[in-house]
Design a protein around this motif. Structure first.
Motif, PDB file in Angstrom:
ATOM      1  N   GLY A 125      30.338  25.736  45.679  1.00 52.32           N
ATOM      2  CA  GLY A 125      31.481  26.436  46.267  1.00 52.32           C
ATOM      3  C   GLY A 125      32.449  25.490  46.941  1.00 52.32           C
ATOM      4  N   LYS A 126      33.517  26.058  47.480  1.00 49.52           N
ATOM      5  CA  LYS A 126      34.578  25.255  48.085  1.00 49.52           C
ATOM      6  C   LYS A 126      34.222  24.780  49.494  1.00 49.52           C
ATOM      7  CE  LYS A 126      38.304  27.461  45.456  1.00 49.52           C
ATOM      8  NZ  LYS A 126      39.577  28.225  45.544  1.00 49.52           N
ATOM      9  N   ALA A 127      33.423  25.547  50.208  1.00 50.53           N
ATOM     10  CA  ALA A 127      33.085  25.186  51.595  1.00 50.53           C
ATOM     11  C   ALA A 127      32.053  24.064  51.604  1.00 50.53           C
ATOM     12  CB  ALA A 127      32.555  26.400  52.341  1.00 50.53           C
ATOM     13  N   THR A 128      32.320  23.012  52.353  1.00 51.81           N
ATOM     14  CA  THR A 128      31.363  21.912  52.468  1.00 51.81           C
ATOM     15  C   THR A 128      30.362  22.157  53.595  1.00 51.81           C
ATOM     16  OG1 THR A 128      32.915  20.726  53.913  1.00 51.81           O
ATOM     17  CG2 THR A 128      33.009  20.242  51.560  1.00 51.81           C
TER      18      THR A 128
ATOM     19  N   LEU B 193      22.717  32.762  52.220  1.00 52.89           N
ATOM     20  CA  LEU B 193      22.667  32.459  50.790  1.00 52.89           C
ATOM     21  C   LEU B 193      23.289  31.091  50.566  1.00 52.89           C
ATOM     22  CD1 LEU B 193      22.056  33.532  47.880  1.00 52.89           C
ATOM     23  CD2 LEU B 193      24.473  34.212  47.804  1.00 52.89           C
ATOM     24  N   LEU B 194      22.523  30.180  49.975  1.00 54.82           N
ATOM     25  CA  LEU B 194      23.037  28.857  49.626  1.00 54.82           C
ATOM     26  C   LEU B 194      23.425  28.891  48.151  1.00 54.82           C
ATOM     27  CD1 LEU B 194      20.359  26.657  51.443  1.00 54.82           C
ATOM     28  CD2 LEU B 194      22.600  27.386  52.292  1.00 54.82           C
ATOM     29  N   PRO B 195      24.728  28.867  47.865  1.00 52.87           N
ATOM     30  CA  PRO B 195      25.182  29.069  46.481  1.00 52.87           C
ATOM     31  C   PRO B 195      25.063  27.807  45.633  1.00 52.87           C
ATOM     32  CG  PRO B 195      27.066  28.722  47.915  1.00 52.87           C
ATOM     33  CD  PRO B 195      25.856  28.715  48.804  1.00 52.87           C
ATOM     34  N   CYS B 196      24.816  28.017  44.345  1.00 54.25           N
ATOM     35  CA  CYS B 196      24.827  26.908  43.385  1.00 54.25           C
ATOM     36  C   CYS B 196      24.959  27.477  41.980  1.00 54.25           C
ATOM     37  CB  CYS B 196      23.562  26.068  43.493  1.00 54.25           C
ATOM     38  SG  CYS B 196      23.568  24.634  42.369  1.00 54.25           S
TER      39      CYS B 196
ATOM     40  N   LYS C 107      26.826  34.809  31.891  1.00 52.80           N
ATOM     41  CA  LYS C 107      27.100  33.370  31.869  1.00 52.80           C
ATOM     42  C   LYS C 107      27.424  32.816  33.253  1.00 52.80           C
ATOM     43  CE  LYS C 107      28.688  33.375  27.082  1.00 52.80           C
ATOM     44  NZ  LYS C 107      29.773  32.991  26.143  1.00 52.80           N
ATOM     45  N   MET C 108      26.776  33.389  34.282  1.00 50.68           N
ATOM     46  CA  MET C 108      27.012  32.918  35.637  1.00 50.68           C
ATOM     47  C   MET C 108      26.287  31.595  35.899  1.00 50.68           C
ATOM     48  SD  MET C 108      29.083  34.941  37.127  1.00 50.68           S
ATOM     49  CE  MET C 108      28.856  34.480  38.824  1.00 50.68           C
ATOM     50  N   ASN C 109      25.125  31.395  35.230  1.00 49.82           N
ATOM     51  CA  ASN C 109      24.329  30.179  35.440  1.00 49.82           C
ATOM     52  C   ASN C 109      24.137  29.929  36.934  1.00 49.82           C
ATOM     53  OD1 ASN C 109      24.266  29.868  32.680  1.00 49.82           O
ATOM     54  ND2 ASN C 109      25.965  28.434  32.628  1.00 49.82           N
ATOM     55  N   ASN C 110      23.612  30.945  37.591  1.00 48.30           N
ATOM     56  CA  ASN C 110      23.477  30.947  39.044  1.00 48.30           C
ATOM     57  C   ASN C 110      22.051  30.544  39.432  1.00 48.30           C
ATOM     58  OD1 ASN C 110      23.589  31.420  41.749  1.00 48.30           O
ATOM     59  ND2 ASN C 110      24.170  33.574  41.603  1.00 48.30           N
ATOM     60  N   ILE C 111      21.923  29.512  40.242  1.00 51.12           N
ATOM     61  CA  ILE C 111      20.610  29.092  40.738  1.00 51.12           C
ATOM     62  C   ILE C 111      20.651  29.002  42.270  1.00 51.12           C
ATOM     63  CG2 ILE C 111      19.712  27.936  38.679  1.00 51.12           C
ATOM     64  CD1 ILE C 111      20.888  25.355  39.647  1.00 51.12           C
ATOM     65  N   SER C 112      21.306  29.978  42.888  1.00 53.73           N
ATOM     66  CA  SER C 112      21.415  30.027  44.343  1.00 53.73           C
ATOM     67  C   SER C 112      20.075  30.420  44.953  1.00 53.73           C
ATOM     68  CB  SER C 112      22.482  31.042  44.756  1.00 53.73           C
ATOM     69  OG  SER C 112      23.718  30.754  44.140  1.00 53.73           O
ATOM     70  N   ILE C 113      19.905  30.082  46.230  1.00 57.39           N
ATOM     71  CA  ILE C 113      18.679  30.447  46.945  1.00 57.39           C
ATOM     72  C   ILE C 113      19.042  31.161  48.242  1.00 57.39           C
ATOM     73  CG2 ILE C 113      17.265  28.610  45.963  1.00 57.39           C
ATOM     74  CD1 ILE C 113      17.669  27.034  48.571  1.00 57.39           C
ATOM     75  N   LEU C 114      18.150  32.069  48.648  1.00 53.72           N
ATOM     76  CA  LEU C 114      18.311  32.802  49.899  1.00 53.72           C
ATOM     77  C   LEU C 114      17.279  32.282  50.895  1.00 53.72           C
ATOM     78  CD1 LEU C 114      19.712  35.221  51.360  1.00 53.72           C
ATOM     79  CD2 LEU C 114      17.782  36.615  50.584  1.00 53.72           C
ATOM     80  N   LEU C 115      17.747  31.881  52.059  1.00 55.08           N
ATOM     81  CA  LEU C 115      16.874  31.359  53.111  1.00 55.08           C
ATOM     82  C   LEU C 115      16.858  32.350  54.268  1.00 55.08           C
ATOM     83  CD1 LEU C 115      15.104  29.097  54.220  1.00 55.08           C
ATOM     84  CD2 LEU C 115      17.177  27.948  55.013  1.00 55.08           C
TER      85      LEU C 115
END
Length: 228
Positions: free
Chosen positions: A36-39, A50-53, A110-118
């Motif tokens: 994402g855009k936020a660093t 949620l840590l997006p990837c 086709k999102m190819n989403n591998i985000s994780i929830l902590l």
């Protein structure tokens, strides 16, 4: 012959350029990973985040490996390790270090989403989280993207007072300028109408019979003098 040598050198340069292009094309079309855009993201202690990837690949992928790592000033560990078998299979977890972590990824649409929830965040969770991806179709080159998580006691409210004041001043100036333009146009309209009325009045006056008043511009014929 100088001409033949020159042509040979030109062919060599052309061939070298072509080979370089073949090496550069895979690099330019290689796998890309994004968080994402936020660093930096902020989350309140005790809540979840949620840590997006996501990833994209122009070559496609098969048995793609992904993993998340955590890095702070004194700790480094692999949080989760998994695999995406192909473009029609959802990501599968092979190894997980923390039960608070859940894989939220999917390849649907086709999102190819591998985000994780902590979940159940702690202050010690503050640190760098890096999403790693490795695609066998791209010679197992590793690609990654990092996001920084800051766990806080509470989220600070942003004071927008200065911003609102600036917007109010700018809006007032713009409104005043518009008012000046409208007044200017109104005055110009009034002046134009006044001039038109004066012009009509002059035209009308020049066509009247002013004989009795002895005014110039009379249309009456002059009477001949009486004979004595």
């Amino acid at each position: 012959m100088p001409g033949a040598g020159h042509r040979g050198a030109a062919r060599a340069r052309w061939l070298g350029t072509g080979l370089l292009g073949l090496f550069l094309v895979p690099v330019s079309l290689s796998l890309e990973v994004s968080v994402g855009k936020a660093t930096t993201i902020y989350a309140v202690n005790g809540t979840e985040i949620l840590l997006p990837c996501t990833f994209t690949s122009c070559f496609g992928f098969q048995n793609l490996r992904f993993w998340w790592s955590y890095n702070s000033s004194d700790t480094f560990k692999i949080l989760i390790d998994g695999i995406v078998k192909n473009e029609k299979s959802d990501p599968k977890v092979k190894l997980k270090d923390d039960d608070r972590i859940t894989l939220e990824g999917s390849v649907k649409e086709k999102m190819n989403n591998i985000s994780i929830l902590l979940r159940n965040l702690e202050f010690s969770d503050t640190g760098k989280y890096t999403c790693h991806v490795k695609n066998p179709k791209e010679n197992y080159l590793q690609h990654q993207a990092t996001i920084f998580l800051q766990v806080v006691d509470k989220l600070e409210e942003v004071d927008n007072t200065v911003t609102l004041i600036i917007l109010a001043v700018v809006g007032g100036v713009i409104g005043f300028l518009i008012f000046i333009l409208l007044v200017k146009k109104f005055i110009a309209f009034i002046i134009k109408k006044t001039q038109e009325k004066k012009k009509e009045c002059l035209v009308s006056s020049s066509g009247n019979d002013n004989t009795e008043n002895g005014l110039p511009g009379s249309k009456a014929e002059e009477k001949a003098p009486k004979k004595v």
